[in-house]
Scaffold this motif. Structure first.
Motif, PDB file in Angstrom:
ATOM      1  N   LYS A   4       0.818  -1.210   0.000  1.00 22.69           N
ATOM      2  CA  LYS A   4       0.000   0.000   0.000  1.00 22.69           C
ATOM      3  C   LYS A   4       0.854   1.263   0.000  1.00 22.69           C
ATOM      4  N   LEU A   5       1.982   1.222   0.711  1.00 21.91           N
ATOM      5  CA  LEU A   5       2.870   2.382   0.725  1.00 21.91           C
ATOM      6  C   LEU A   5       3.441   2.635  -0.667  1.00 21.91           C
ATOM      7  N   VAL A   6       3.835   1.561  -1.358  1.00 20.27           N
ATOM      8  CA  VAL A   6       4.346   1.709  -2.733  1.00 20.27           C
ATOM      9  C   VAL A   6       3.264   2.276  -3.628  1.00 20.27           C
ATOM     10  N   TRP A   7       2.037   1.773  -3.507  1.00 19.60           N
ATOM     11  CA  TRP A   7       0.959   2.265  -4.366  1.00 19.60           C
ATOM     12  C   TRP A   7       0.609   3.714  -4.057  1.00 19.60           C
ATOM     13  N   THR A   8       0.743   4.107  -2.781  1.00 16.80           N
ATOM     14  CA  THR A   8       0.460   5.496  -2.414  1.00 16.80           C
ATOM     15  C   THR A   8       1.466   6.445  -3.059  1.00 16.80           C
ATOM     16  N   LEU A   9       2.731   6.003  -3.161  1.00 16.94           N
ATOM     17  CA  LEU A   9       3.796   6.848  -3.719  1.00 16.94           C
ATOM     18  C   LEU A   9       4.068   6.561  -5.181  1.00 16.94           C
ATOM     19  N   TRP A  10       3.356   5.615  -5.748  1.00 14.91           N
ATOM     20  CA  TRP A  10       3.589   5.156  -7.112  1.00 14.91           C
ATOM     21  C   TRP A  10       3.337   6.273  -8.118  1.00 14.91           C
ATOM     22  N   ASP A  11       4.057   6.260  -9.234  1.00 17.76           N
ATOM     23  CA  ASP A  11       3.920   7.332 -10.219  1.00 17.76           C
ATOM     24  C   ASP A  11       2.575   7.305 -10.931  1.00 17.76           C
ATOM     25  N   GLY A  12       1.985   6.131 -11.087  1.00 19.73           N
ATOM     26  CA  GLY A  12       0.723   6.032 -11.818  1.00 19.73           C
ATOM     27  C   GLY A  12      -0.427   6.696 -11.078  1.00 19.73           C
ATOM     28  N   GLU A  13      -1.305   7.359 -11.823  1.00 20.07           N
ATOM     29  CA  GLU A  13      -2.506   7.965 -11.252  1.00 20.07           C
ATOM     30  C   GLU A  13      -3.610   6.907 -11.274  1.00 20.07           C
ATOM     31  N   VAL A  14      -3.678   6.111 -10.210  1.00 16.95           N
ATOM     32  CA  VAL A  14      -4.672   5.030 -10.150  1.00 16.95           C
ATOM     33  C   VAL A  14      -6.069   5.645 -10.229  1.00 16.95           C
ATOM     34  N   PRO A  15      -6.882   5.249 -11.211  1.00 16.71           N
ATOM     35  CA  PRO A  15      -8.168   5.925 -11.439  1.00 16.71           C
ATOM     36  C   PRO A  15      -9.216   5.539 -10.417  1.00 16.71           C
ATOM     37  N   ASP A  16     -10.137   6.446 -10.222  1.00 17.11           N
ATOM     38  CA  ASP A  16     -11.295   6.228  -9.374  1.00 17.11           C
ATOM     39  C   ASP A  16     -12.304   7.272  -9.827  1.00 17.11           C
TER      40      ASP A  16
END
Length: 679
Positions: A309-321
C-alpha cells in the motif's frame, strides 16, 4: 505568478471544454451524489438529499451554493462550477508561491508555484467535481494562516476553521490535527501558547459540529433520508460522524484480500463487508478490532500488505477512481507535460533532505503536514486522488531543493547537489511505471501495473455514454456513430496499448441502440465483436453486462444455444434486470442434456445452492474457462462452515491473480466462429 496561473488555466479550460464530461455528470460517478444533493439544496431542501449518503456532505453544500448562484444559467452550471474551481486553483498557485517564498525566498517561491501550476494531476483535480481539490485549497489556507506567532490569535483561529473545512471534505485529514497542535507547542511563550492551543482546538471542534449535526438529523431516522441512500448493512450505525462509510473504507484498505490498488482488486470490498458478519453495523472500534485480528493471523503477510500500500500510495501512476487521468490526458497536452509525474515531484521534494539550505527552508511543520496527508491516503485503499492534498507541499519542497541545488552549483559545491540528483533518479526509478519486478516479488504484488491498464474498460464505456448523451440531444451528431466511434476506439488498441478490450454496454441509454450497433458491426467484423465481449467477460467475472453483451452478439450470429447460456449467466448475476429475463425467455428452450443450463437454472431458483455453485465452478475449470466460475467461488466463500469458506476464498484469490495477470485466454466458441464465417 498569478498571470501565469491564469493563462495556464484558461488554456486548460479551452481544451477540456470540448469533452462531453464538461457540462454533464454521469450516473456512474460519485459526482452524481454531489450534483443531485447540490440541486436539491439550490431548490431549498436543507438536507441536500442524494442517492448515496455514504460520503461526507460538505462538498455538495458548497456545490449547492454555487448552483444557487448560477440559477440564471441552469444548463451551464456544471461547467460554471468547474470554472469556479479552476479560478480557485489560481489562488492555490498564489498560495504555493507565498509559502515557498516564506520558506526559501522569492526564487524558491517562483519555482514552487511553476511546478504546481504545470503539474498535470493538480490541474486534472481542479477540473473534477470532487472534494479532493477543495480540501487541498482549504488545507493550504490553514497552513498559510498557521505560520504566524502566538500573538496573531485571529489567524490561528482562522487556521482551525480552514482545517475543519478540509476535514469535513476529506475526513482522513483529521490526522493533521496533531501536527497543528505540535506546531502550536513549538511557539514561544508559556501561558499564551497554552491558551492558543486550547482556543485553536475549541474552534476546530466547533467548526466541524455542523456536519456532525447534519448527518445525525438527516440520516439517523430512516424516514427522513432518501430510500436506498444507505445500504442495509449501515442500519443502526451512529450518524454522529463526518462520513458514514469511513469504517468500511478503512476495513477495505486493510483487508488481506487487498492485493492491488483501488479498483484493481474489487473483491476486497465485499470481503471486508462480509467480515462484519451482519452482527453489528460498521464502527471504527469494530474495524480496528478486525484489523488487529487480520494482522495476528499472518503478521508477515500483513506487513507485506502495508508495504504494498505504501508503494501504491507513492507510485507514479494515477490510479483511477471515477474519472481516469490517462483518458483526460488525450484532451489536454498540459496533462502530458514532463512535469506531470507524481514520482518526479516527490523525488525532487525528497532531494531537499540532501541539501542543507533546502532542509533548513522546509520546516518540520510542512514535512509533518505532508506525512499526515500521505498517511491518510495510505490507510485507505490507494487511488490517485486521495494524495491530491500533498501537491502544494511537494511543490514547495521541490522548489526549495531546485533553488538550493542551483545556489550550491553557483558556488562550485558539487557534492550535495550530486547526492540530491542521485536520490531523485533512484526514487523516480523505484516508483516509475511499471513497478520493478524485484519489488513486486518481495511485496507479493500479483499484478503487473502498467500505464496501459490504468485506462480501464469502463472509462471508454463511460465516455461513450457521455458522447451518446450529447449526440441524442444534438441534430448534428448521429448517436449510433458516436457510440461506434468509441467501440472502434477500444478495438483499435493493440494488446500492449490496451490489454482489456471492452464494449461500452454498461450505461442504460446505450442499450437503446445496442442491438442495432451490434448488427451493423457484425457485418464487418464478427469475430472481433465476440472477442471483445469475451475479453470483457474475462476481466469482469462478477458483472452481468459482459454476459448480456455476449448473449446479444451470439443471438445475432445465429447461435441460440450459446446465447441462452450467456443470458442465463447474466440473470444469475443480476436477477432483477428485466431485460435479461426477457431476452432469456425469447431464446429456445434449454436442452435437457445441457449441464451448464441445468445448473444455472438451479442457482437462479436458489442462490444459496452450494452444490450447484461448486459444480459450475468445476465445470468451467474443466472447460478451460475458469474465469466464469469466479462468481460462483465468490458465493461459495459466503456459504458453509468457516473452514469451507476459507478454502473457497483461497481458490478465488488464486483465480483473480491469474485473471489480473492476463494468464487466461479469451474463450471463443468454435461454433460461433463457424456461424459467422463468410458473413
Amino acid at each position: 505568478m498569478v498571470g501565469i496561473a491564469v493563462a495556464v488555466r484558461l488554456l486548460y479550460l479551452a481544451q477540456i471544454s470540448g469533452m462531453p464530461y464538461f457540462d454533464q455528470v454521469l450516473t456512474a460517478f460519485d459526482q452524481i451524489n454531489y450534483h443531485k444533493g447540490a440541486l436539491a439544496l439550490a431548490a431549498g431542501d436543507w438536507r441536500a438529499p442524494a442517492p448515496n449518503e455514504l460520503y461526507a456532505p460538505l462538498y455538495k453544500y458548497l456545490l449547492g451554493v454555487a448552483y444557487w448562484a448560477f440559477g440564471w444559467a441552469t444548463d451551464l452550471r456544471v461547467g460554471l462550477a468547474r470554472i469556479l474551481q479552476l479560478a480557485l486553483g489560481v489562488w492555490v498557485s498564489w498560495g504555493v508561491f507565498r509559502l515557498g517564498k516564506a520558506c526559501g525566498g522569492t526564487v524558491a517561491g517562483v519555482l514552487a508555484s511553476l511546478l504546481y501550476t504545470t503539474f498535470g494531476p493538480a490541474l486534472y483535480q481542479e477540473g473534477l467535481l470532487l472534494r479532493e481539490f477543495p480540501s487541498t485549497a482549504a488545507l493550504l489556507g490553514a497552513v498559510l494562516l498557521a505560520r504566524h506567532g502566538p500573538a496573531a490569535t485571529d489567524r490561528w483561529l482562522g487556521s482551525a476553521g480552514m482545517l475543519a473545512v478540509a476535514c469535513q471534505l476529506r475526513p482522513n485529514l483529521l490526522l493533521l490535527v496533531p501536527v497543528f497542535l505540535l506546531r502550536v507547542r513549538a511557539l514561544p511563550g508559556g501561558r499564551a501558547r497554552a491558551r492558543l492551543a486550547g482556543g485553536w482546538l475549541a474552534a476546530f471542534l466547533l467548526a466541524i459540529l455542523p456536519t456532525l449535526l447534519r448527518n445525525h438529523l438527516a440520516l439517523a431516522d430512516p424516514a427522513r433520508r432518501p430510500e436506498g441512500s444507505l445500504p442495509p448493512a449501515y442500519e443502526g450505525m451512529s450518524m454522529l460522524t463526518l462520513e458514514p462509510q469511513g469504517p468500511v473504507v478503512l476495513a477495505v484498505g486493510n483487508h488481506p484480500a487487498n492485493i492491488a490498488p483501488g479498483w484493481l482488486h474489487a473483491s476486497a470490498q465485499p470481503e471486508a463487508l462480509r467480515a462484519y458478519g451482519g452482527v453489528e453495523p460498521p464502527s471504527y472500534g469494530r474495524t480496528f478490532s478486525m484489523i488487529l485480528d487480520w494482522a495476528a493471523e499472518d503478521p508477515a503477510g500483513y506487513l507485506r500488505l502495508q508495504a504494498r500500500k505504501l508503494v501504491w500510495t507513492l507510485w507514479d501512476g494515477e490510479v483511477p477512481d471515477n474519472h481516469c487521468f490517462q483518458l483526460w490526458q488525450e484532451f489536454s497536452f498540459l496533462l502530458r507535460l514532463p512535469t506531470a509525474h507524481f514520482a518526479l515531484l516527490l523525488a525532487l521534494a525528497v532531494a531537499a533532505l540532501f541539501l542543507p539550505d533546502a532542509r533548513a527552508a522546509v520546516t518540520p511543520f510542512l514535512w509533518g503536514c505532508l506525512a499526515a496527508v500521505l498517511a491518510g491516503a495510505w490507510l485507505a485503499y490507494p487511488v490517485g486522488r486521495f494524495r491530491a492534498p500533498t501537491y502544494p507541499f511537494l511543490a514547495v519542497a521541490a522548489g526549495a531543493a531546485l533553488h538550493a541545488a542551483w545556489m550550491s552549483l553557483a558556488l562550485r559545491r558539487w557534492r550535495r547537489p550530486l547526492a540530491g540528483a542521485l536520490s531523485t533518479v533512484v526514487l523516480v526509478r523505484l516508483l516509475w511505471v511499471p513497478t520493478p519486478d524485484w519489488i513486486r516479488r518481495a511485496l507479493g504484488m500479483p499484478v503487473v501495473l502498467t500505464r496501459e491498464i490504468l485506462l480501464r474498460p469502463n472509462d471508454l464505456g463511460n465516455i461513450a455514454f457521455a458522447y451518446f448523451d450529447v449526440a441524442r440531444d444534438s441534430d448534428r451528431i448521429d448517436p449510433l456513430l458516436a457510440a461506434e466511434w468509441f467501440w472502434r476506439r477500444a478495438w483499435n488498441q493493440t494488446p500492449r496499448e490496451f490489454r482489456v478490450r471492452t464494449i461500452p454496454a454498461g450505461a442504460e441509454p446505450l442499450r437503446e441502440i445496442y442491438p442495432q450497433l451490434v448488427r451493423r458491426l457484425l457485418r464487418d467484423e464478427p469475430r472481433l465483436v465476440l472477442d471483445t465481449s469475451l475479453r470483457w467477460e474475462t476481466h469482469d467475472p462478477y458483472g452481468a453486462g459482459p454476459h448480456e453483451a455476449c448473449a446479444i452478439v451470439l443471438s445475432g450470429a445465429g447461435d441460440a444455444r450459446c446465447a441462452r447460456r450467456a443470458a442465463m449467466r447474466a440473470i444469475v448475476r443480476n436477477p432483477d434486470n428485466e431485460s435479461f429475463v426477457r431476452f432469456a425467455a425469447q431464446a429456445p428452450p434449454a436442452d435437457p442434456s445441457d449441464e451448464e443450463s441445468s445448473l444455472l437454472a438451479r442457482v437462479r431458483a436458489d442462490a444459496s445452492d452450494a452444490g450447484a455453485h461448486e459444480a459450475l465452478a468445476s465445470l468451467y475449470a474443466e472447460a478451460g474457462i475458469p474465469h466464469r466460475g469466479a462468481f460462483h467461488l465468490q458465493r461459495l466463500a459466503t456459504l458453509g462452515s468457516e473452514a469451507d469458506r476459507s478454502v473457497w476464498r483461497g481458490r478465488l484469490s488464486d483465480l483473480e491473480c491469474r485473471v489480473r495477470a492476463s494468464e487466461l485466454p479469451a474463450d471463443v466458441p468454435t461454433t460461433w466462429i463457424r456461424a459467422t464465417a463468410g458473413r
